[in-house]
Design a protein around this motif. Structure first.
Motif, PDB file in Angstrom:
ATOM      1  N   GLU A  46      -2.523 -45.930   5.347  1.00 44.61           N
ATOM      2  CA  GLU A  46      -1.811 -46.144   4.083  1.00 44.61           C
ATOM      3  C   GLU A  46      -0.970 -44.939   3.665  1.00 44.61           C
ATOM      4  OE1 GLU A  46      -1.825 -48.979   2.005  1.00 44.61           O
ATOM      5  OE2 GLU A  46      -2.734 -49.936   3.765  1.00 44.61           O
ATOM      6  N   LEU A  47      -1.287 -43.761   4.187  1.00 48.63           N
ATOM      7  CA  LEU A  47      -0.620 -42.534   3.747  1.00 48.63           C
ATOM      8  C   LEU A  47       0.370 -41.956   4.759  1.00 48.63           C
ATOM      9  CD1 LEU A  47      -3.513 -40.594   1.964  1.00 48.63           C
ATOM     10  CD2 LEU A  47      -1.611 -41.847   0.920  1.00 48.63           C
ATOM     11  N   ILE A  48       0.765 -42.720   5.752  1.00 53.27           N
ATOM     12  CA  ILE A  48       1.722 -42.209   6.728  1.00 53.27           C
ATOM     13  C   ILE A  48       2.986 -41.757   5.999  1.00 53.27           C
ATOM     14  CG2 ILE A  48       3.207 -42.804   8.690  1.00 53.27           C
ATOM     15  CD1 ILE A  48       0.908 -44.686   9.600  1.00 53.27           C
ATOM     16  N   GLY A  49       3.382 -40.508   6.255  1.00 58.49           N
ATOM     17  CA  GLY A  49       4.547 -39.924   5.595  1.00 58.49           C
ATOM     18  C   GLY A  49       4.235 -39.264   4.267  1.00 58.49           C
ATOM     19  N   GLU A  50       2.964 -39.295   3.858  1.00 64.23           N
ATOM     20  CA  GLU A  50       2.540 -38.677   2.601  1.00 64.23           C
ATOM     21  C   GLU A  50       1.466 -37.634   2.880  1.00 64.23           C
ATOM     22  OE1 GLU A  50       1.741 -41.426  -0.629  1.00 64.23           O
ATOM     23  OE2 GLU A  50       2.730 -43.002   0.507  1.00 64.23           O
ATOM     24  N   GLN A  51       1.151 -36.840   1.853  1.00 67.36           N
ATOM     25  CA  GLN A  51       0.114 -35.832   1.997  1.00 67.36           C
ATOM     26  C   GLN A  51      -1.252 -36.406   1.658  1.00 67.36           C
ATOM     27  OE1 GLN A  51       2.160 -32.729  -0.429  1.00 67.36           O
ATOM     28  NE2 GLN A  51       1.375 -31.402   1.198  1.00 67.36           N
ATOM     29  N   LEU A  52      -2.250 -35.931   2.364  1.00 75.08           N
ATOM     30  CA  LEU A  52      -3.647 -36.266   2.132  1.00 75.08           C
ATOM     31  C   LEU A  52      -4.334 -34.996   1.668  1.00 75.08           C
ATOM     32  CD1 LEU A  52      -6.242 -38.030   2.466  1.00 75.08           C
ATOM     33  CD2 LEU A  52      -6.308 -37.217   4.823  1.00 75.08           C
ATOM     34  N   CYS A  53      -4.817 -34.980   0.437  1.00 79.35           N
ATOM     35  CA  CYS A  53      -5.476 -33.774  -0.081  1.00 79.35           C
ATOM     36  C   CYS A  53      -6.947 -33.749   0.327  1.00 79.35           C
ATOM     37  CB  CYS A  53      -5.386 -33.724  -1.604  1.00 79.35           C
ATOM     38  SG  CYS A  53      -3.732 -33.356  -2.192  1.00 79.35           S
ATOM     39  N   ILE A  54      -7.365 -32.628   0.837  1.00 80.25           N
ATOM     40  CA  ILE A  54      -8.770 -32.380   1.142  1.00 80.25           C
ATOM     41  C   ILE A  54      -9.234 -31.355   0.124  1.00 80.25           C
ATOM     42  CG2 ILE A  54     -10.408 -31.536   2.855  1.00 80.25           C
ATOM     43  CD1 ILE A  54      -8.347 -32.497   4.989  1.00 80.25           C
ATOM     44  N   VAL A  55     -10.194 -31.773  -0.707  1.00 79.71           N
ATOM     45  CA  VAL A  55     -10.609 -30.989  -1.861  1.00 79.71           C
ATOM     46  C   VAL A  55     -12.060 -30.548  -1.713  1.00 79.71           C
ATOM     47  CG1 VAL A  55     -10.900 -31.054  -4.374  1.00 79.71           C
ATOM     48  CG2 VAL A  55      -9.019 -32.310  -3.314  1.00 79.71           C
TER      49      VAL A  55
END
Length: 111
Positions: free
Chosen positions: A60-69
């Protein structure tokens, strides 16, 4: 909002989609770069449910950032380039030259 270690960078806080209960194991690792330098990585292994969730999230997030918190701070915010399947992922990043940082991150994730 989450703040990163970078100046003037904030990320919008959204629902947590995957948490530590979905992680089966985490380990700090090293590998040699083409230049002969030692690079530090963190390898994550997800539970069966976690692998399915992570695969869906990355699709779902291809081309977007994924935050690891961790501890309300963004540790990484990589750009997702492709769906990640298979239940394992290797993260490289800011701790590439800091062995202790990769070990600390792996330890915190595995809790």
């Amino acid at each position: 909002m989450f703040e990163s270690g970078e100046e003037n960078v904030t990320y919008e806080e959204k629902d947590v989609l995957l948490d530590g209960t979905h992680i089966e194991g985490a380990a700090a690792q090293t590998q040699q770069t083409a230049e002969g330098k030692e690079e530090y990585l963190v390898s994550l292994t997800f539970t069966e449910e976690g692998a399915k969730i992570f695969s869906h999230i990355t699709s779902e997030l291809i081309g977007e950032q994924l935050c690891i918190v961790s501890d309300d701070k963004v540790i990484f915010a990589p750009l997702v380039q492709t769906e990640i399947t298979g239940g394992t992922v290797t993260i490289s990043g800011d701790f590439q030259t800091e062995k202790e940082a990769s070990q600390d991150f792996a330890s915190n994730v595995a809790k």
